[in-house]
Design a protein around this motif. Structure first.
Motif, PDB file in Angstrom:
ATOM      1  N   ALA A   3      -8.226   7.055   7.316  1.00 17.55           N
ATOM      2  CA  ALA A   3      -8.774   5.756   6.938  1.00 17.55           C
ATOM      3  C   ALA A   3      -8.140   5.307   5.617  1.00 17.55           C
ATOM      4  O   ALA A   3      -7.620   6.118   4.855  1.00 17.55           O
ATOM      5  N   TYR A   4      -8.206   3.995   5.367  1.00 16.17           N
ATOM      6  CA  TYR A   4      -7.644   3.398   4.155  1.00 16.17           C
ATOM      7  C   TYR A   4      -8.232   4.062   2.917  1.00 16.17           C
ATOM      8  O   TYR A   4      -9.436   4.236   2.793  1.00 16.17           O
ATOM      9  N   ASN A   5      -7.338   4.446   1.984  1.00 15.87           N
ATOM     10  CA  ASN A   5      -7.760   5.106   0.754  1.00 15.87           C
ATOM     11  C   ASN A   5      -6.953   4.500  -0.400  1.00 15.87           C
ATOM     12  O   ASN A   5      -5.792   4.842  -0.602  1.00 15.87           O
ATOM     13  N   LYS A   6      -7.591   3.603  -1.161  1.00 13.29           N
ATOM     14  CA  LYS A   6      -6.909   2.893  -2.249  1.00 13.29           C
ATOM     15  C   LYS A   6      -6.417   3.866  -3.327  1.00 13.29           C
ATOM     16  O   LYS A   6      -5.315   3.728  -3.845  1.00 13.29           O
ATOM     17  N   THR A   7      -7.214   4.872  -3.649  1.00 14.11           N
ATOM     18  CA  THR A   7      -6.844   5.849  -4.685  1.00 14.11           C
ATOM     19  C   THR A   7      -5.563   6.582  -4.310  1.00 14.11           C
ATOM     20  O   THR A   7      -4.690   6.808  -5.147  1.00 14.11           O
ATOM     21  N   ASP A   8      -5.450   6.940  -3.025  1.00 10.53           N
ATOM     22  CA  ASP A   8      -4.253   7.637  -2.558  1.00 10.53           C
ATOM     23  C   ASP A   8      -3.026   6.733  -2.686  1.00 10.53           C
ATOM     24  O   ASP A   8      -1.961   7.187  -3.119  1.00 10.53           O
ATOM     25  N   LEU A   9      -3.171   5.454  -2.330  1.00 14.88           N
ATOM     26  CA  LEU A   9      -2.049   4.520  -2.458  1.00 14.88           C
ATOM     27  C   LEU A   9      -1.642   4.368  -3.927  1.00 14.88           C
ATOM     28  O   LEU A   9      -0.449   4.351  -4.246  1.00 14.88           O
ATOM     29  N   GLU A  10      -2.627   4.268  -4.831  1.00 13.20           N
ATOM     30  CA  GLU A  10      -2.331   4.150  -6.263  1.00 13.20           C
ATOM     31  C   GLU A  10      -1.579   5.386  -6.752  1.00 13.20           C
ATOM     32  O   GLU A  10      -0.608   5.278  -7.503  1.00 13.20           O
ATOM     33  N   ARG A  11      -2.020   6.563  -6.296  1.00 15.07           N
ATOM     34  CA  ARG A  11      -1.379   7.819  -6.703  1.00 15.07           C
ATOM     35  C   ARG A  11       0.069   7.850  -6.213  1.00 15.07           C
ATOM     36  O   ARG A  11       0.986   8.221  -6.946  1.00 15.07           O
ATOM     37  N   ARG A  12       0.282   7.441  -4.974  1.00 12.52           N
ATOM     38  CA  ARG A  12       1.636   7.462  -4.406  1.00 12.52           C
ATOM     39  C   ARG A  12       2.544   6.433  -5.076  1.00 12.52           C
ATOM     40  O   ARG A  12       3.724   6.696  -5.299  1.00 12.52           O
ATOM     41  N   MET A  13       2.003   5.274  -5.414  1.00  8.75           N
ATOM     42  CA  MET A  13       2.797   4.253  -6.122  1.00  8.75           C
ATOM     43  C   MET A  13       3.164   4.775  -7.517  1.00  8.75           C
ATOM     44  O   MET A  13       4.299   4.615  -7.970  1.00  8.75           O
ATOM     45  N   ALA A  14       2.196   5.391  -8.185  1.00  8.19           N
ATOM     46  CA  ALA A  14       2.468   5.963  -9.513  1.00  8.19           C
ATOM     47  C   ALA A  14       3.529   7.058  -9.402  1.00  8.19           C
ATOM     48  O   ALA A  14       4.358   7.218 -10.308  1.00  8.19           O
ATOM     49  N   GLY A  15       3.518   7.775  -8.296  1.00  3.60           N
ATOM     50  CA  GLY A  15       4.521   8.811  -8.063  1.00  3.60           C
ATOM     51  C   GLY A  15       5.928   8.244  -8.002  1.00  3.60           C
ATOM     52  O   GLY A  15       6.882   8.861  -8.494  1.00  3.60           O
ATOM     53  N   SER A  16       6.086   7.051  -7.419  1.00  4.11           N
ATOM     54  CA  SER A  16       7.418   6.441  -7.355  1.00  4.11           C
ATOM     55  C   SER A  16       7.898   6.067  -8.758  1.00  4.11           C
ATOM     56  O   SER A  16       9.082   6.213  -9.080  1.00  4.11           O
ATOM     57  N   ILE A  17       6.967   5.634  -9.619  1.00  4.91           N
ATOM     58  CA  ILE A  17       7.325   5.305 -11.010  1.00  4.91           C
ATOM     59  C   ILE A  17       7.675   6.581 -11.774  1.00  4.91           C
ATOM     60  O   ILE A  17       8.656   6.627 -12.516  1.00  4.91           O
ATOM     61  N   ASP A  18       6.880   7.643 -11.570  1.00  4.56           N
ATOM     62  CA  ASP A  18       7.155   8.920 -12.248  1.00  4.56           C
ATOM     63  C   ASP A  18       8.525   9.469 -11.852  1.00  4.56           C
ATOM     64  O   ASP A  18       9.275   9.961 -12.694  1.00  4.56           O
ATOM     65  N   ALA A  19       8.844   9.381 -10.568  1.00  3.93           N
ATOM     66  CA  ALA A  19      10.141   9.879 -10.086  1.00  3.93           C
ATOM     67  C   ALA A  19      11.284   9.081 -10.718  1.00  3.93           C
ATOM     68  O   ALA A  19      12.289   9.663 -11.150  1.00  3.93           O
ATOM     69  N   LEU A  20      11.112   7.762 -10.808  1.00  3.73           N
ATOM     70  CA  LEU A  20      12.139   6.923 -11.435  1.00  3.73           C
ATOM     71  C   LEU A  20      12.288   7.297 -12.910  1.00  3.73           C
ATOM     72  O   LEU A  20      13.401   7.431 -13.416  1.00  3.73           O
ATOM     73  N   HIS A  21      11.168   7.474 -13.576  1.00  3.25           N
ATOM     74  CA  HIS A  21      11.189   7.839 -14.998  1.00  3.25           C
ATOM     75  C   HIS A  21      11.985   9.127 -15.188  1.00  3.25           C
ATOM     76  O   HIS A  21      12.832   9.230 -16.084  1.00  3.25           O
ATOM     77  N   HIS A  22      11.741  10.102 -14.328  1.00  2.00           N
ATOM     78  CA  HIS A  22      12.448  11.387 -14.410  1.00  2.00           C
ATOM     79  C   HIS A  22      13.947  11.198 -14.159  1.00  2.00           C
ATOM     80  O   HIS A  22      14.786  11.762 -14.874  1.00  2.00           O
TER      81      HIS A  22
END
Length: 185
Positions: A3-22
């Motif tokens: 089911a839709y989970n906004k927190t999971d989407l936020e975590r995954r989006m933040a992960g893309s930013i963290d990966a770029l930062h690295h």
């Protein structure tokens, strides 16, 4: 499908930013930084290990990185790995210490690094869009199963789009500041 989970989407989006930062930290800007050697993997003890697990990396002066290798048998593999990493660095071996002078970047090399920063940013944007697509697909599936109404789906889709827009803006900002840093503007 979950089911839709906004927190999971936020975590995954933040992960893309963290990966770029690295990824961006590994790009050389003409100044010494310990994070410059983060992508370097050394073949020792029958395994590939990050440099910080077999040596102490420090920046004794603005244009010099010092790598103090703990085990003298690993000096050769560390030297070889740094040279092979494509960072444009040529270590000077002094016993168990490798000194890495950071050369001035040529205009051509600066442009190459700026293009690489753009490529990393595009990868992060694609990752964020994939997370958005997953979120939208989950919402449609939830509506189809009767778990949420059409109005709820549309409201959540708006939230997902806002989250995506914010993430893309953050990615663009990170990439832009790194490109300016690389190009010396």
């Amino acid at each position: 499908m979950a089911a839709y989970n906004k927190t999971d989407l936020e975590r995954r989006m933040a992960g893309s930013i963290d990966a770029l930062h690295h990824d961006l930290q590994g790009l050389r800007t003409g100044r010494a930084s310990v994070s410059l050697l983060d992508p370097v993997q050394i073949e020792v003890y029958g395994a590939r290990m990050p440099i910080n697990q077999i040596a102490t990396v420090s920046v004794p002066e603005p244009r010099m990185i010092s790598v103090q290798v703990w085990d003298k048998t690993n000096v050769g593999p560390v030297d070889k790995a740094i040279r092979a990493a494509g960072l444009g660095l040529n270590p000077i071996v002094d016993g168990q210490t490798l000194r890495l002078p950071i050369p001035e970047l040529t205009e051509e090399r600066r442009k190459e690094l700026a293009k690489l920063a753009s490529k990393y940013a595009e990868g992060a944007r694609i990752a964020a869009r994939n997370v958005r697509r997953d979120g939208m697909d989950t919402l449609k599936a939830d509506e189809k199963k009767g778990e949420i109404s059409e109005d709820e789906r549309k409201r959540h889709e708006t939230d997902v789009q806002k989250l995506t827009d914010k993430t893309i803006a953050d990615i663009d900002s990170l990439a832009s500041s790194k490109e300016k840093e690389i190009l010396g503007k």
